[in-house]
Design an enzyme around this catalytic site. Structure first.
Site, short mmCIF file in Angstrom:
data_model
loop_
_atom_site.label_atom_id
_atom_site.label_comp_id
_atom_site.label_asym_id
_atom_site.label_seq_id
_atom_site.Cartn_x
_atom_site.Cartn_y
_atom_site.Cartn_z
N MET A 32 25.22 -6.62 -9.91
CA MET A 32 24.95 -7.31 -11.17
C MET A 32 24.04 -6.45 -12.05
O MET A 32 23.45 -6.95 -13.02
CB MET A 32 24.32 -8.67 -10.90
CG MET A 32 25.26 -9.60 -10.12
SD MET A 32 25.00 -11.33 -10.44
CE MET A 32 23.33 -11.55 -9.85
N GLY A 33 23.91 -5.16 -11.71
CA GLY A 33 23.12 -4.26 -12.54
C GLY A 33 21.62 -4.39 -12.32
O GLY A 33 21.16 -4.99 -11.35
N GLY A 38 17.78 -0.36 -3.46
CA GLY A 38 18.69 -1.10 -2.58
C GLY A 38 20.14 -0.85 -2.98
O GLY A 38 20.97 -0.47 -2.15
N HIS A 39 20.42 -1.03 -4.28
CA HIS A 39 21.77 -0.75 -4.76
C HIS A 39 22.14 0.71 -4.50
O HIS A 39 23.26 1.03 -4.09
CB HIS A 39 21.86 -0.97 -6.28
CG HIS A 39 21.59 -2.38 -6.74
ND1 HIS A 39 20.48 -2.73 -7.46
CD2 HIS A 39 22.31 -3.52 -6.58
CE1 HIS A 39 20.52 -4.02 -7.75
NE2 HIS A 39 21.61 -4.53 -7.22
N SER A 188 14.73 -6.19 -5.03
CA SER A 188 15.61 -7.15 -5.69
C SER A 188 15.42 -7.02 -7.19
O SER A 188 14.29 -6.80 -7.66
CB SER A 188 15.25 -8.57 -5.24
OG SER A 188 15.84 -9.52 -6.12
N SER A 189 16.50 -7.19 -7.94
CA SER A 189 16.38 -7.15 -9.41
C SER A 189 15.42 -8.24 -9.87
O SER A 189 14.71 -8.09 -10.86
CB SER A 189 17.74 -7.34 -10.06
OG SER A 189 18.67 -6.43 -9.54
P1 AMP Z 1 23.13 -7.75 -6.75
O1 AMP Z 1 23.11 -6.80 -7.89
O2 AMP Z 1 21.82 -8.41 -6.49
O3 AMP Z 1 24.29 -8.71 -6.80
O4 AMP Z 1 23.39 -6.85 -5.45
C1 AMP Z 1 24.51 -6.01 -5.34
C2 AMP Z 1 24.62 -5.51 -3.92
O5 AMP Z 1 23.44 -4.79 -3.56
C3 AMP Z 1 24.77 -6.65 -2.88
O6 AMP Z 1 25.69 -6.26 -1.88
C4 AMP Z 1 23.37 -6.75 -2.31
O7 AMP Z 1 23.32 -7.26 -1.00
C5 AMP Z 1 22.92 -5.30 -2.35
N1 AMP Z 1 21.45 -5.22 -2.35
C6 AMP Z 1 20.61 -5.83 -3.22
N2 AMP Z 1 19.32 -5.61 -2.86
C7 AMP Z 1 19.37 -4.84 -1.74
C8 AMP Z 1 18.38 -4.27 -0.87
N3 AMP Z 1 17.08 -4.46 -1.08
N4 AMP Z 1 18.79 -3.54 0.19
C9 AMP Z 1 20.12 -3.35 0.43
N5 AMP Z 1 21.11 -3.86 -0.35
C10 AMP Z 1 20.74 -4.59 -1.42
#
Ligand code: AMP
Length: 289
Positions: A32-33, A38-39, A188-189
């Site tokens: 989701m940007g 993590g991303h 986390s975003s």
């Molecule tokens: P999001 O943008 O929050 O929807 O995350 C996109 C992808 O990145 C999802 O598969 C999340 O599980 C992964 N992700 C987000 N935060 C982390 C993190 N701290 N460590 C590993 N993967 C992450």
């Protein structure tokens, strides 16, 4: 090759199909940007596994309730683009809401059963239907060989794996470990919503999970006793309100009264108005202190 930025489904599909026809493997990282380390760990893995790497950047409206943070979800596309260029990503799929959901859209993907009845599904009952639907759409558009998801969203990962199996997607789901800040907070975003005081409190999620691990290492096997200690720790921390803490089987997501096999300890806590989630997997047969 410069990074390609594609907003239309037709262009994303034709570019990815061309790679397939040329015998190149395609890796997809749905996001989701507002990208962070993590991303980027998912992106790096995708880069090393595949010939062509696609990252989607799309804040998916169908996984938010009207009361949630869809309108204020953090975004910075220029920064995301720079980060993805640095990682050697080939294509960013950056569609609008209108492109992804036409006004007559009325088809959704719903994973049913135990996987979608506890943990995040209780306070966000709409959430996993939205996630499964958008991920299925991305899979149909990009047709990747591999797709990368973080253990950070453990329940989401399990649901995607279930969907891939049940709907016969010919895609390898690659699970990736949680990336954390040096004090343990999972990246986390949404961490960007926290002010410095709230940011200090937010480490209690990881500390509570670590405390649970210590108790299990010391021989404790009663989930209730472990959960009670975690709850006490969190309640003693400023700005916190517990959404859930639970100990579940890592495959069925059934709550476990006693810890006799590998479990997922999963936690969601509000830090004032910011809801954070975290989890750890613990196998009592394989504990390192
Ligand atoms: P999001 O943008 O929050 O929807 O995350 C996109 C992808 O990145 C999802 O598969 C999340 O599980 C992964 N992700 C987000 N935060 C982390 C993190 N701290 N460590 C590993 N993967 C992450």
């Amino acid at each position: 090759m410069p990074i390609q930025i594609v907003q239309s489904i037709a262009d994303a599909r034709s570019t990815c199909r061309l790679q397939n026809r040329q015998g190149k493997s395609v890796g997809l990282v749905p996001t989701m940007g507002f990208l962070h380390e993590g991303h980027l760990s998912l992106v790096r893995q995708a880069r090393s596994d595949n010939d062509f790497v696609v990252v989607s950047v799309f804040v998916n409206p169908t996984q938010f309730l009207p009361s949630e943070d869809f309108d204020t979800y953090p975004q910075n596309f220029e920064q995301d683009q720079r980060l993805l260029e640095d990682e050697g990503v080939d294509l960013i799929f950056f569609p609008s809401t209108k492109e992804m959901y036409c006004s007559s859209n009325s088809t959704f993907v719903e994973v049913t059963g135990q996987l979608t009845t506890n943990l995040c599904a209780i306070s966000r009952p709409h959430f996993f239907r939205g996630v499964a639907t958008v991920v299925a759409k991305l899979f149909n558009i990009v047709e990747p060989d591999r797709a990368y998801f973080g253990h950070k969203d453990a329940q989401q990962l399990a649901i995607i794996q279930r969907m891939v199996q049940d709907l016969n997607f010919d895609i390898e789901v690659v699970p990736m470990p949680i990336v954390r800040d040096s004090d343990g907070l999972a990246k986390s975003s949404r961490n960007s919503y926290l002010n410095p005081d709230q940011r200090r409190s937010s480490t209690v999620l990881f500390r509570a999970l670590q405390h649970a691990k210590t108790l299990i290492t010391q021989g404790e096997r009663s989930s209730n006793r472990i959960l009670a200690e975690m709850e006490k720790m969190i309640q003693a921390t400023e700005y916190t309100r517990i959404d859930y803490i639970n100990i579940v089987c890592t495959t069925s997501f059934e709550p476990q009264e006693y810890i006799n096999s590998e479990v997922l300890i999963a936690i969601a806590v509000w830090i004032t108005n910011t809801r954070l989630i975290d989890s750890i997997r613990i196998d009592p047969a394989n504990l390192t202190s």
